[in-house]
Write an enzyme that holds these catalytic residues in place. Structure first.
Site, PDB file in Angstrom:
ATOM      1  N   LYS A 259      42.986  33.306  41.189  1.00  0.00           N
ATOM      2  CA  LYS A 259      42.738  33.115  39.757  1.00  0.00           C
ATOM      3  C   LYS A 259      43.316  31.774  39.294  1.00  0.00           C
ATOM      4  O   LYS A 259      44.219  31.231  39.936  1.00  0.00           O
ATOM      5  CB  LYS A 259      43.430  34.230  38.961  1.00  0.00           C
ATOM      6  CG  LYS A 259      42.804  35.600  39.069  1.00  0.00           C
ATOM      7  CD  LYS A 259      43.645  36.607  38.292  1.00  0.00           C
ATOM      8  CE  LYS A 259      43.145  38.031  38.440  1.00  0.00           C
ATOM      9  NZ  LYS A 259      41.906  38.304  37.693  1.00  0.00           N
ATOM     10  N   ASP A 270      47.796  44.595  35.628  1.00  0.00           N
ATOM     11  CA  ASP A 270      46.650  45.131  36.358  1.00  0.00           C
ATOM     12  C   ASP A 270      46.905  46.537  36.913  1.00  0.00           C
ATOM     13  O   ASP A 270      46.045  47.111  37.577  1.00  0.00           O
ATOM     14  CB  ASP A 270      46.204  44.169  37.471  1.00  0.00           C
ATOM     15  CG  ASP A 270      44.694  44.161  37.629  1.00  0.00           C
ATOM     16  OD1 ASP A 270      43.991  44.605  36.703  1.00  0.00           O
ATOM     17  OD2 ASP A 270      44.211  43.738  38.689  1.00  0.00           O
ATOM     18  N   ASP A 329      38.746  38.907  44.151  1.00  0.00           N
ATOM     19  CA  ASP A 329      39.303  39.261  42.842  1.00  0.00           C
ATOM     20  C   ASP A 329      38.654  40.531  42.283  1.00  0.00           C
ATOM     21  O   ASP A 329      39.112  41.066  41.284  1.00  0.00           O
ATOM     22  CB  ASP A 329      39.140  38.084  41.874  1.00  0.00           C
ATOM     23  CG  ASP A 329      40.047  38.205  40.665  1.00  0.00           C
ATOM     24  OD1 ASP A 329      40.902  39.128  40.658  1.00  0.00           O
ATOM     25  OD2 ASP A 329      39.914  37.393  39.736  1.00  0.00           O
ATOM     26  N   GLU A 331      38.958  43.485  43.368  1.00  0.00           N
ATOM     27  CA  GLU A 331      39.678  44.399  44.258  1.00  0.00           C
ATOM     28  C   GLU A 331      39.805  45.804  43.673  1.00  0.00           C
ATOM     29  O   GLU A 331      39.888  46.778  44.404  1.00  0.00           O
ATOM     30  CB  GLU A 331      41.079  43.837  44.561  1.00  0.00           C
ATOM     31  CG  GLU A 331      42.150  44.059  43.492  1.00  0.00           C
ATOM     32  CD  GLU A 331      41.850  43.384  42.165  1.00  0.00           C
ATOM     33  OE1 GLU A 331      41.144  42.351  42.166  1.00  0.00           O
ATOM     34  OE2 GLU A 331      42.310  43.880  41.123  1.00  0.00           O
ATOM     35  N   ARG A 333      37.762  47.819  42.084  1.00  0.00           N
ATOM     36  CA  ARG A 333      36.710  48.793  42.402  1.00  0.00           C
ATOM     37  C   ARG A 333      36.820  49.281  43.842  1.00  0.00           C
ATOM     38  O   ARG A 333      36.383  50.377  44.156  1.00  0.00           O
ATOM     39  CB  ARG A 333      35.333  48.180  42.087  1.00  0.00           C
ATOM     40  CG  ARG A 333      34.973  47.013  42.948  1.00  0.00           C
ATOM     41  CD  ARG A 333      33.867  46.176  42.320  1.00  0.00           C
ATOM     42  NE  ARG A 333      34.319  45.485  41.113  1.00  0.00           N
ATOM     43  CZ  ARG A 333      33.539  44.755  40.333  1.00  0.00           C
ATOM     44  NH1 ARG A 333      32.264  44.629  40.592  1.00  0.00           N
ATOM     45  NH2 ARG A 333      34.017  44.161  39.263  1.00  0.00           N
TER      46      ARG A 333
HETATM   47 ZN   LIG Z   1      41.149  41.146  40.437  1.00  0.00          ZN
END
Ligand SMILES: [Zn+2]
Length: 479
Positions: A259, A270, A329, A331, A333
Protein backbone atom coordinates in the site's frame (compact mmCIF):
# COMPACT_ATOMS: atom_id res chain seq x y z
CA UNK A 1 -0.52 -5.19 26.44
CA UNK A 2 -4.18 -6.06 26.64
CA UNK A 3 -4.84 -4.58 30.05
CA UNK A 4 -6.49 -1.43 28.70
CA UNK A 5 -8.61 -3.18 26.09
CA UNK A 6 -11.19 -4.06 28.74
CA UNK A 7 -11.39 -0.56 30.30
CA UNK A 8 -14.88 0.83 29.81
CA UNK A 9 -16.32 4.13 31.03
CA UNK A 10 -18.91 3.78 33.81
CA UNK A 11 -19.80 7.32 34.96
CA UNK A 12 -22.84 6.03 36.89
CA UNK A 13 -23.68 5.76 40.57
CA UNK A 14 -26.44 3.73 42.26
CA UNK A 15 -27.56 6.36 44.77
CA UNK A 16 -25.98 9.27 46.52
CA UNK A 17 -26.51 11.74 49.34
CA UNK A 18 -24.72 14.51 47.41
CA UNK A 19 -26.73 17.42 46.06
CA UNK A 20 -28.51 16.76 42.80
CA UNK A 21 -28.30 18.56 39.46
CA UNK A 22 -31.28 17.65 37.35
CA UNK A 23 -30.93 16.68 33.69
CA UNK A 24 -34.15 17.66 31.94
CA UNK A 25 -34.97 16.64 28.36
CA UNK A 26 -37.49 18.93 26.67
CA UNK A 27 -38.82 18.87 23.12
CA UNK A 28 -40.05 22.14 21.60
CA UNK A 29 -43.56 21.81 23.00
CA UNK A 30 -42.38 20.71 26.46
CA UNK A 31 -39.84 23.53 26.52
CA UNK A 32 -42.60 26.15 26.11
CA UNK A 33 -44.68 24.78 28.98
CA UNK A 34 -41.61 24.30 31.17
CA UNK A 35 -40.40 27.87 30.59
CA UNK A 36 -43.79 29.35 31.41
CA UNK A 37 -43.93 27.40 34.68
CA UNK A 38 -40.61 28.78 35.98
CA UNK A 39 -40.03 31.70 38.32
CA UNK A 40 -38.48 34.86 36.85
CA UNK A 41 -34.76 34.15 37.52
CA UNK A 42 -34.92 30.77 35.74
CA UNK A 43 -37.24 31.94 32.97
CA UNK A 44 -34.87 34.79 32.18
CA UNK A 45 -31.91 32.40 31.90
CA UNK A 46 -33.84 30.16 29.50
CA UNK A 47 -34.81 33.16 27.39
CA UNK A 48 -31.31 34.65 27.40
CA UNK A 49 -29.86 31.30 26.29
CA UNK A 50 -32.48 31.23 23.53
CA UNK A 51 -33.30 27.67 24.59
CA UNK A 52 -36.32 26.38 22.65
CA UNK A 53 -36.03 22.58 23.00
CA UNK A 54 -34.43 22.18 19.58
CA UNK A 55 -32.48 18.93 19.26
CA UNK A 56 -28.79 19.46 19.97
CA UNK A 57 -29.38 22.52 22.18
CA UNK A 58 -28.51 22.51 25.88
CA UNK A 59 -28.06 25.08 28.61
CA UNK A 60 -27.02 25.14 32.26
CA UNK A 61 -29.47 26.79 34.69
CA UNK A 62 -28.35 28.30 38.03
CA UNK A 63 -30.29 29.19 41.17
CA UNK A 64 -30.32 32.65 42.73
CA UNK A 65 -27.08 31.85 44.58
CA UNK A 66 -25.35 31.15 41.30
CA UNK A 67 -25.15 27.39 41.90
CA UNK A 68 -25.87 24.99 39.04
CA UNK A 69 -29.38 23.62 39.48
CA UNK A 70 -30.22 21.84 36.23
CA UNK A 71 -29.22 21.19 32.64
CA UNK A 72 -31.90 21.59 30.00
CA UNK A 73 -31.45 19.58 26.83
CA UNK A 74 -33.49 19.81 23.62
CA UNK A 75 -34.52 16.64 21.77
CA UNK A 76 -36.83 15.28 19.08
CA UNK A 77 -37.58 11.87 17.57
CA UNK A 78 -33.93 11.65 16.40
CA UNK A 79 -32.84 11.03 20.04
CA UNK A 80 -30.10 8.39 19.94
CA UNK A 81 -27.16 6.98 21.86
CA UNK A 82 -25.06 10.08 21.17
CA UNK A 83 -27.65 12.66 22.33
CA UNK A 84 -26.14 13.08 25.82
CA UNK A 85 -22.46 12.78 24.79
CA UNK A 86 -21.90 16.52 24.06
CA UNK A 87 -23.50 17.39 27.39
CA UNK A 88 -21.17 15.04 29.23
CA UNK A 89 -18.19 16.43 27.31
CA UNK A 90 -19.23 20.01 28.16
CA UNK A 91 -19.68 19.29 31.86
CA UNK A 92 -16.42 17.41 32.23
CA UNK A 93 -14.34 20.01 30.41
CA UNK A 94 -15.98 23.18 31.80
CA UNK A 95 -16.29 22.26 35.47
CA UNK A 96 -13.61 21.20 37.92
CA UNK A 97 -13.42 18.82 40.85
CA UNK A 98 -14.83 21.42 43.26
CA UNK A 99 -18.20 21.15 41.52
CA UNK A 100 -18.18 17.69 39.93
CA UNK A 101 -16.95 16.03 43.11
CA UNK A 102 -19.79 17.62 45.13
CA UNK A 103 -22.83 16.82 43.02
CA UNK A 104 -24.50 13.99 41.15
CA UNK A 105 -26.62 14.34 38.02
CA UNK A 106 -30.10 12.87 37.92
CA UNK A 107 -32.28 12.42 34.88
CA UNK A 108 -35.86 13.63 34.99
CA UNK A 109 -37.64 10.61 33.48
CA UNK A 110 -41.10 12.17 33.17
CA UNK A 111 -41.45 12.43 29.40
CA UNK A 112 -39.18 9.52 28.44
CA UNK A 113 -39.70 5.83 27.67
CA UNK A 114 -37.23 3.05 28.50
CA UNK A 115 -35.62 2.90 25.08
CA UNK A 116 -34.94 6.66 25.23
CA UNK A 117 -33.59 6.45 28.78
CA UNK A 118 -31.27 3.60 27.73
CA UNK A 119 -29.94 5.57 24.77
CA UNK A 120 -29.37 8.67 26.91
CA UNK A 121 -27.38 6.67 29.47
CA UNK A 122 -25.28 5.10 26.71
CA UNK A 123 -24.49 8.57 25.33
CA UNK A 124 -23.56 9.83 28.77
CA UNK A 125 -20.98 7.06 29.13
CA UNK A 126 -19.68 7.33 25.56
CA UNK A 127 -18.95 11.00 26.29
CA UNK A 128 -16.36 9.66 28.72
CA UNK A 129 -14.68 7.33 26.20
CA UNK A 130 -11.01 7.89 25.48
CA UNK A 131 -8.55 5.34 24.14
CA UNK A 132 -5.56 4.87 26.42
CA UNK A 133 -2.72 2.38 26.77
CA UNK A 134 -0.52 1.29 29.62
CA UNK A 135 2.34 3.46 28.32
CA UNK A 136 0.29 6.61 27.69
CA UNK A 137 -1.64 6.56 30.96
CA UNK A 138 0.36 9.23 32.79
CA UNK A 139 -0.37 11.69 29.99
CA UNK A 140 -4.08 11.00 30.14
CA UNK A 141 -4.45 11.16 33.94
CA UNK A 142 -8.09 10.88 34.99
CA UNK A 143 -9.95 13.93 36.30
CA UNK A 144 -13.08 14.00 38.45
CA UNK A 145 -16.00 12.78 36.36
CA UNK A 146 -19.59 13.92 36.27
CA UNK A 147 -21.62 11.01 37.69
CA UNK A 148 -25.18 10.13 36.71
CA UNK A 149 -27.52 8.35 39.12
CA UNK A 150 -28.90 5.26 37.35
CA UNK A 151 -32.44 6.23 36.27
CA UNK A 152 -35.28 4.23 37.81
CA UNK A 153 -36.62 2.90 34.51
CA UNK A 154 -33.31 2.10 32.82
CA UNK A 155 -32.48 -1.41 31.52
CA UNK A 156 -29.07 -1.28 33.18
CA UNK A 157 -27.92 -4.69 31.87
CA UNK A 158 -28.64 -3.66 28.29
CA UNK A 159 -26.97 -0.27 28.72
CA UNK A 160 -23.87 -1.82 30.32
CA UNK A 161 -23.65 -4.52 27.64
CA UNK A 162 -23.93 -2.01 24.79
CA UNK A 163 -21.36 0.39 26.26
CA UNK A 164 -18.96 -2.51 26.94
CA UNK A 165 -19.39 -3.92 23.42
CA UNK A 166 -18.90 -0.54 21.71
CA UNK A 167 -15.84 0.34 23.81
CA UNK A 168 -14.32 -3.15 23.53
CA UNK A 169 -14.60 -2.83 19.75
CA UNK A 170 -13.03 0.65 19.80
CA UNK A 171 -10.21 -0.38 22.11
CA UNK A 172 -9.35 -3.41 19.99
CA UNK A 173 -9.29 -1.37 16.78
CA UNK A 174 -7.40 1.52 18.39
CA UNK A 175 -4.70 -0.70 19.87
CA UNK A 176 -1.70 -0.38 17.54
CA UNK A 177 -0.34 -3.46 15.80
CA UNK A 178 2.87 -3.44 17.86
CA UNK A 179 0.64 -4.16 20.87
CA UNK A 180 -2.00 -6.34 19.21
CA UNK A 181 -0.67 -9.26 17.17
CA UNK A 182 -2.44 -12.51 16.34
CA UNK A 183 -1.67 -14.00 19.80
CA UNK A 184 -3.02 -10.90 21.55
CA UNK A 185 -6.18 -10.96 19.44
CA UNK A 186 -6.59 -14.57 20.54
CA UNK A 187 -6.05 -13.50 24.19
CA UNK A 188 -8.73 -10.84 23.73
CA UNK A 189 -11.19 -13.48 22.49
CA UNK A 190 -10.39 -15.59 25.58
CA UNK A 191 -11.00 -12.57 27.84
CA UNK A 192 -14.35 -11.95 26.15
CA UNK A 193 -15.23 -15.64 26.63
CA UNK A 194 -14.13 -15.96 30.26
CA UNK A 195 -16.99 -14.33 32.24
CA UNK A 196 -19.54 -16.35 30.27
CA UNK A 197 -17.60 -19.64 30.35
CA UNK A 198 -17.54 -19.78 26.55
CA UNK A 199 -15.01 -22.22 25.05
CA UNK A 200 -12.16 -21.04 22.85
CA UNK A 201 -10.19 -23.35 20.56
CA UNK A 202 -7.32 -22.18 18.37
CA UNK A 203 -5.84 -23.72 15.25
CA UNK A 204 -2.43 -22.14 14.79
CA UNK A 205 0.39 -21.93 12.27
CA UNK A 206 1.30 -25.30 10.65
CA UNK A 207 -1.87 -26.85 12.07
CA UNK A 208 -3.78 -24.60 9.66
CA UNK A 209 -2.16 -26.56 6.83
CA UNK A 210 -2.68 -29.93 8.50
CA UNK A 211 -6.33 -29.15 9.23
CA UNK A 212 -6.94 -27.75 5.74
CA UNK A 213 -7.11 -23.96 6.05
CA UNK A 214 -4.59 -23.25 3.27
CA UNK A 215 -5.67 -19.71 2.46
CA UNK A 216 -5.46 -18.44 6.07
CA UNK A 217 -1.96 -19.91 6.21
CA UNK A 218 -0.89 -18.45 2.85
CA UNK A 219 -1.94 -14.91 3.79
CA UNK A 220 -0.30 -15.02 7.21
CA UNK A 221 2.79 -17.12 6.56
CA UNK A 222 5.24 -14.21 6.00
CA UNK A 223 4.78 -12.74 9.48
CA UNK A 224 6.56 -13.86 12.67
CA UNK A 225 3.19 -13.33 14.33
CA UNK A 226 1.77 -16.66 13.20
CA UNK A 227 -1.66 -16.99 11.57
CA UNK A 228 -4.44 -18.69 13.50
CA UNK A 229 -8.13 -19.47 13.48
CA UNK A 230 -9.89 -18.56 16.72
CA UNK A 231 -13.06 -20.56 17.42
CA UNK A 232 -15.33 -19.54 20.32
CA UNK A 233 -18.52 -21.41 21.24
CA UNK A 234 -21.21 -20.67 23.80
CA UNK A 235 -24.81 -21.57 24.57
CA UNK A 236 -27.18 -24.53 24.66
CA UNK A 237 -26.93 -27.17 21.93
CA UNK A 238 -30.74 -27.15 21.63
CA UNK A 239 -30.90 -23.43 20.68
CA UNK A 240 -30.60 -22.18 17.08
CA UNK A 241 -27.02 -21.85 15.93
CA UNK A 242 -25.74 -18.38 14.97
CA UNK A 243 -22.18 -18.14 13.67
CA UNK A 244 -20.37 -14.81 13.48
CA UNK A 245 -17.18 -14.49 11.45
CA UNK A 246 -14.85 -11.47 11.74
CA UNK A 247 -11.87 -10.62 9.56
CA UNK A 248 -8.84 -10.40 11.84
CA UNK A 249 -5.96 -8.97 9.78
CA UNK A 250 -3.96 -7.44 12.62
CA UNK A 251 -2.00 -5.31 10.15
CA UNK A 252 -2.34 -4.97 6.40
CA UNK A 253 0.71 -3.71 4.53
CA UNK A 254 -0.93 -4.88 1.32
CA UNK A 255 1.70 -7.62 1.07
CA UNK A 256 3.93 -7.55 -2.02
CA UNK A 257 1.32 -5.26 -3.64
CA UNK A 258 2.35 -2.83 -0.93
CA UNK A 259 0.00 0.00 0.00
CA UNK A 260 0.98 3.68 -0.20
CA UNK A 261 1.89 5.44 3.06
CA UNK A 262 -1.54 7.06 3.25
CA UNK A 263 -3.26 3.79 2.44
CA UNK A 264 -1.32 1.94 5.14
CA UNK A 265 -1.59 4.57 7.87
CA UNK A 266 -4.75 3.26 9.57
CA UNK A 267 -4.24 -0.43 8.74
CA UNK A 268 -4.12 -1.43 12.40
CA UNK A 269 -7.90 -1.30 11.93
CA UNK A 270 -7.96 -4.23 9.49
CA UNK A 271 -9.02 -6.50 12.35
CA UNK A 272 -12.14 -4.32 12.71
CA UNK A 273 -14.36 -7.21 11.58
CA UNK A 274 -12.98 -9.38 14.40
CA UNK A 275 -13.61 -6.51 16.84
CA UNK A 276 -17.23 -6.31 15.61
CA UNK A 277 -17.64 -10.08 16.04
CA UNK A 278 -16.28 -10.00 19.60
CA UNK A 279 -18.35 -6.93 20.55
CA UNK A 280 -21.51 -8.55 19.19
CA UNK A 281 -20.64 -11.82 20.96
CA UNK A 282 -20.23 -9.91 24.23
CA UNK A 283 -23.71 -8.37 23.87
CA UNK A 284 -25.31 -11.72 22.98
CA UNK A 285 -23.71 -13.51 25.95
CA UNK A 286 -24.17 -10.68 28.48
CA UNK A 287 -27.86 -10.47 27.60
CA UNK A 288 -28.19 -14.27 27.47
CA UNK A 289 -29.91 -14.52 24.09
CA UNK A 290 -31.28 -18.04 23.54
CA UNK A 291 -28.88 -18.98 20.75
CA UNK A 292 -25.97 -21.31 20.28
CA UNK A 293 -23.22 -18.88 19.44
CA UNK A 294 -20.07 -19.53 17.49
CA UNK A 295 -17.45 -16.88 16.70
CA UNK A 296 -14.77 -17.63 14.11
CA UNK A 297 -11.86 -15.24 13.61
CA UNK A 298 -9.15 -15.86 11.03
CA UNK A 299 -6.25 -13.88 12.51
CA UNK A 300 -3.19 -13.09 10.38
CA UNK A 301 -0.78 -10.33 9.50
CA UNK A 302 -0.44 -9.44 5.81
CA UNK A 303 3.32 -8.86 5.93
CA UNK A 304 6.17 -8.75 3.44
CA UNK A 305 9.08 -11.22 3.50
CA UNK A 306 10.85 -13.62 1.11
CA UNK A 307 8.22 -16.27 1.77
CA UNK A 308 5.23 -13.95 1.29
CA UNK A 309 2.49 -15.11 -1.09
CA UNK A 310 2.62 -13.42 -4.49
CA UNK A 311 0.38 -12.00 -7.19
CA UNK A 312 -0.19 -14.84 -9.63
CA UNK A 313 0.10 -17.61 -7.04
CA UNK A 314 -2.58 -20.26 -7.35
CA UNK A 315 -3.87 -21.54 -4.02
CA UNK A 316 -6.14 -24.45 -3.19
CA UNK A 317 -8.91 -23.44 -0.77
CA UNK A 318 -10.54 -25.51 1.98
CA UNK A 319 -13.60 -25.91 -0.22
CA UNK A 320 -11.54 -27.39 -3.07
CA UNK A 321 -11.87 -24.37 -5.37
CA UNK A 322 -8.57 -23.08 -6.79
CA UNK A 323 -7.97 -19.34 -6.42
CA UNK A 324 -5.53 -17.27 -8.47
CA UNK A 325 -4.19 -14.31 -6.49
CA UNK A 326 -4.50 -11.09 -8.50
CA UNK A 327 -3.40 -8.69 -5.80
CA UNK A 328 -1.96 -9.58 -2.39
CA UNK A 329 -3.82 -6.61 -0.89
CA UNK A 330 -7.09 -8.51 -1.45
CA UNK A 331 -6.15 -10.82 1.44
CA UNK A 332 -9.31 -10.44 3.55
CA UNK A 333 -11.53 -12.44 1.21
CA UNK A 334 -9.00 -15.31 1.19
CA UNK A 335 -8.89 -15.76 4.97
CA UNK A 336 -12.67 -15.29 5.13
CA UNK A 337 -13.31 -17.85 2.38
CA UNK A 338 -11.75 -20.77 4.29
CA UNK A 339 -13.46 -19.60 7.48
CA UNK A 340 -16.89 -19.34 5.83
CA UNK A 341 -16.44 -22.83 4.34
CA UNK A 342 -15.67 -24.15 7.83
CA UNK A 343 -18.67 -22.29 9.29
CA UNK A 344 -21.05 -23.80 6.70
CA UNK A 345 -19.83 -27.34 7.50
CA UNK A 346 -21.43 -26.83 10.91
CA UNK A 347 -24.83 -25.94 9.33
CA UNK A 348 -25.68 -22.76 11.27
CA UNK A 349 -29.19 -21.32 11.28
CA UNK A 350 -27.63 -17.94 10.46
CA UNK A 351 -24.12 -17.02 9.34
CA UNK A 352 -22.92 -13.40 9.61
CA UNK A 353 -19.56 -12.01 8.65
CA UNK A 354 -18.02 -8.59 9.35
CA UNK A 355 -15.03 -7.39 7.35
CA UNK A 356 -13.19 -4.17 6.55
CA UNK A 357 -13.11 -5.49 3.03
CA UNK A 358 -13.18 -3.05 0.13
CA UNK A 359 -12.42 0.57 -0.73
CA UNK A 360 -15.20 0.26 -3.30
CA UNK A 361 -17.85 0.11 -0.55
CA UNK A 362 -16.50 3.41 0.83
CA UNK A 363 -16.53 5.04 -2.60
CA UNK A 364 -20.16 3.91 -3.00
CA UNK A 365 -21.55 5.08 0.38
CA UNK A 366 -18.78 6.72 2.39
CA UNK A 367 -17.18 5.93 5.72
CA UNK A 368 -20.18 5.80 8.02
CA UNK A 369 -22.59 3.42 6.26
CA UNK A 370 -21.62 -0.24 5.99
CA UNK A 371 -22.69 -2.07 2.84
CA UNK A 372 -24.46 -5.34 3.49
CA UNK A 373 -25.37 -8.33 1.35
CA UNK A 374 -27.48 -11.43 1.87
CA UNK A 375 -28.36 -14.54 -0.10
CA UNK A 376 -31.90 -14.24 1.35
CA UNK A 377 -33.99 -11.28 0.20
CA UNK A 378 -36.04 -11.03 3.40
CA UNK A 379 -32.93 -10.03 5.35
CA UNK A 380 -32.50 -6.92 3.21
CA UNK A 381 -35.60 -5.24 4.68
CA UNK A 382 -35.37 -6.89 8.09
CA UNK A 383 -31.83 -5.71 8.74
CA UNK A 384 -32.40 -2.25 7.30
CA UNK A 385 -35.34 -1.72 9.68
CA UNK A 386 -33.35 -3.02 12.66
CA UNK A 387 -30.53 -0.66 11.73
CA UNK A 388 -32.85 2.37 11.88
CA UNK A 389 -34.23 1.28 15.27
CA UNK A 390 -30.72 0.80 16.63
CA UNK A 391 -29.56 4.23 15.29
CA UNK A 392 -26.87 2.32 13.37
CA UNK A 393 -27.60 2.93 9.71
CA UNK A 394 -26.56 0.33 7.12
CA UNK A 395 -27.59 -0.18 3.49
CA UNK A 396 -28.14 -3.27 1.27
CA UNK A 397 -26.36 -4.04 -2.01
CA UNK A 398 -27.16 -6.85 -4.49
CA UNK A 399 -25.35 -10.15 -4.99
CA UNK A 400 -26.14 -9.64 -8.65
CA UNK A 401 -25.84 -12.74 -10.85
CA UNK A 402 -24.77 -10.60 -13.79
CA UNK A 403 -21.44 -9.82 -12.11
CA UNK A 404 -20.81 -13.35 -10.85
CA UNK A 405 -18.76 -14.37 -13.91
CA UNK A 406 -16.39 -11.45 -13.15
CA UNK A 407 -14.67 -13.63 -10.54
CA UNK A 408 -14.35 -16.68 -12.82
CA UNK A 409 -10.73 -17.73 -13.40
CA UNK A 410 -9.02 -18.84 -16.57
CA UNK A 411 -6.39 -21.23 -15.19
CA UNK A 412 -8.02 -21.44 -11.73
CA UNK A 413 -11.68 -21.81 -10.68
CA UNK A 414 -11.82 -18.21 -9.47
CA UNK A 415 -9.68 -15.08 -9.26
CA UNK A 416 -9.29 -12.99 -6.13
CA UNK A 417 -10.18 -9.62 -7.71
CA UNK A 418 -13.24 -9.22 -9.95
CA UNK A 419 -12.95 -7.98 -13.52
CA UNK A 420 -15.60 -5.23 -13.24
CA UNK A 421 -15.97 -1.92 -11.39
CA UNK A 422 -18.19 -2.74 -8.37
CA UNK A 423 -15.42 -4.07 -6.10
CA UNK A 424 -17.63 -4.47 -3.02
CA UNK A 425 -20.21 -6.51 -4.95
CA UNK A 426 -17.55 -8.67 -6.58
CA UNK A 427 -15.84 -9.28 -3.22
CA UNK A 428 -19.23 -10.40 -1.86
CA UNK A 429 -19.78 -12.64 -4.92
CA UNK A 430 -16.30 -14.12 -4.34
CA UNK A 431 -17.28 -14.95 -0.75
CA UNK A 432 -20.60 -16.39 -1.90
CA UNK A 433 -18.72 -19.07 -3.85
CA UNK A 434 -17.75 -20.49 -0.43
CA UNK A 435 -21.24 -20.37 1.12
CA UNK A 436 -23.48 -23.47 0.99
CA UNK A 437 -26.68 -22.51 -0.81
CA UNK A 438 -28.81 -23.81 2.10
CA UNK A 439 -27.05 -21.48 4.60
CA UNK A 440 -28.68 -18.13 5.45
CA UNK A 441 -25.86 -15.63 5.15
CA UNK A 442 -25.34 -11.92 5.78
CA UNK A 443 -22.08 -10.17 4.82
CA UNK A 444 -21.11 -6.69 6.10
CA UNK A 445 -18.44 -4.67 4.35
CA UNK A 446 -17.73 -2.06 7.03
CA UNK A 447 -15.16 0.63 7.83
CA UNK A 448 -14.85 0.17 11.63
CA UNK A 449 -13.48 3.69 11.96
CA UNK A 450 -14.83 7.15 12.76
CA UNK A 451 -13.14 9.44 10.29
CA UNK A 452 -14.03 12.91 11.63
CA UNK A 453 -14.87 12.49 15.28
CA UNK A 454 -17.72 13.95 17.32
CA UNK A 455 -18.73 13.98 20.99
CA UNK A 456 -19.04 10.38 22.19
CA UNK A 457 -17.43 9.06 19.00
CA UNK A 458 -13.85 10.33 18.77
CA UNK A 459 -11.78 9.78 15.66
CA UNK A 460 -10.61 6.16 15.68
CA UNK A 461 -12.10 2.69 16.01
CA UNK A 462 -15.90 2.75 15.82
CA UNK A 463 -18.82 0.36 15.48
CA UNK A 464 -20.37 0.29 12.01
CA UNK A 465 -23.18 -2.27 11.85
CA UNK A 466 -22.71 -4.14 15.13
CA UNK A 467 -25.77 -2.61 16.82
CA UNK A 468 -27.95 -3.17 13.75
CA UNK A 469 -27.03 -6.86 13.75
CA UNK A 470 -27.63 -7.20 17.48
CA UNK A 471 -31.05 -5.62 17.15
CA UNK A 472 -31.98 -7.98 14.27
CA UNK A 473 -30.67 -11.10 16.04
CA UNK A 474 -32.45 -10.16 19.26
CA UNK A 475 -35.75 -9.67 17.43
CA UNK A 476 -35.35 -12.94 15.53
CA UNK A 477 -34.38 -15.22 18.38
CA UNK A 478 -35.55 -13.53 21.58
CA UNK A 479 -39.15 -12.69 20.64
ZN1 LIG B 1 -5.59 -5.66 2.07
Amino acid sequence: MLETVFDFPAPFIKKSTKSVVEIILLDKKEAKTYTNDQLDPVRRQIEQADFSGKAGQFTVIRDEDGLVQSVLIGYDESLNHYTLSPVYAYLSSNFGAAFLGDVVFKMNEDNLDQSQINKLCIGWALGDYKYDTSITRAKNAKKTKPMLVWPKDVHADFVTAQISAMCLLRNLVNTPANMLGTDELCDAAKEVAKPFKAKVKVIKDDDLVKKNFPMIYEVGKASPRRPQLIDMTWGKKTDPKVTIVGKGIIYDTGGLNIKTGTGMRQMKKDMGGAAHALGLAHMIMALKLPIQLRVLIPAAENAIAGNAYRPGDIIMSRKGLTVEVDDTDAEGRLVLADTLTYACEDEPDLLVDFATLTGAARVAIGYDIPAFFSNRDHFLDELRHSSVEASDFIWPFPLWDGYDQNVDGTVSDIVSVGRGRAGHIEAALFLQRFIESKTDWIHLDCYAWEQNGKAGRPQGGADTGMLALFSMIEKRYNA
